[in-house]
Write a protein that holds these residues in place. Structure first.
Motif, PDB file in Angstrom:
ATOM      1  N   LEU A  33      -4.661   4.993 -15.195  1.00 37.59           N
ATOM      2  CA  LEU A  33      -4.478   3.807 -16.034  1.00 37.59           C
ATOM      3  C   LEU A  33      -4.094   2.599 -15.186  1.00 37.59           C
ATOM      4  N   LEU A  51      -0.714   0.031 -24.554  1.00 32.50           N
ATOM      5  CA  LEU A  51      -1.149   1.427 -24.592  1.00 32.50           C
ATOM      6  C   LEU A  51      -0.997   1.953 -26.009  1.00 32.50           C
ATOM      7  N   PHE A  55      -1.266   7.608 -25.174  1.00 37.32           N
ATOM      8  CA  PHE A  55      -0.584   6.864 -24.131  1.00 37.32           C
ATOM      9  C   PHE A  55       0.712   6.237 -24.641  1.00 37.32           C
TER      10      PHE A  55
END
Length: 118
Positions: A33, A51, A55
């Motif tokens: 990420l 996110l 996430f």
């Protein structure tokens, strides 16, 4: 297909039990990420990357790793101004957002709906 909430609960439980593979996998997700975020920051210079979904629920473990990778790979001035945040809207946020776009379009121009007489 298992419910995302169930899968996430299993991930969280296994991590809490000390499963090293789960911890390593979550760290790896954070790294990737951060790498993707560095590309976005270098191209678009956003101030925040939100996110969602899995996430967001794992943000306390993912964000520090992702931020470190962003700081390492991003252009310094842009990376310094950008941070990560966890969404509080849950797994349905994207679907609700998509529905909102459709509703707004129809309300602003009702002729976009095809009418077929019966």
């Amino acid at each position: 297909m298992r419910d995302p909430e169930e899968r996430l609960a299993e991930i969280e439980q296994r991590r809490a039990e000390g499963d090293l593979r789960v911890g390593a996998a979550v760290t790896e997700v954070g790294r990737w990420l951060g790498r993707g975020a560095a590309l976005l920051v270098n191209l678009f210079n956003p101030r925040v990357i939100v996110l969602g979904g899995y996430f967001a629920r794992l943000a306390d473990q993912i964000i520090p790793v992702a931020q470190a990778e962003l700081d390492r790979l991003g252009m310094t001035s842009a990376a310094e101004r950008c941070g990560f945040a966890a969404s509080t809207l849950g797994f349905g946020a994207a679907a609700r957002g998509a529905v909102n776009v459709v509703i707004e379009r129809v309300l602003s121009d009702p002729t976009t709906i095809a009418f077929r007489p019966s």
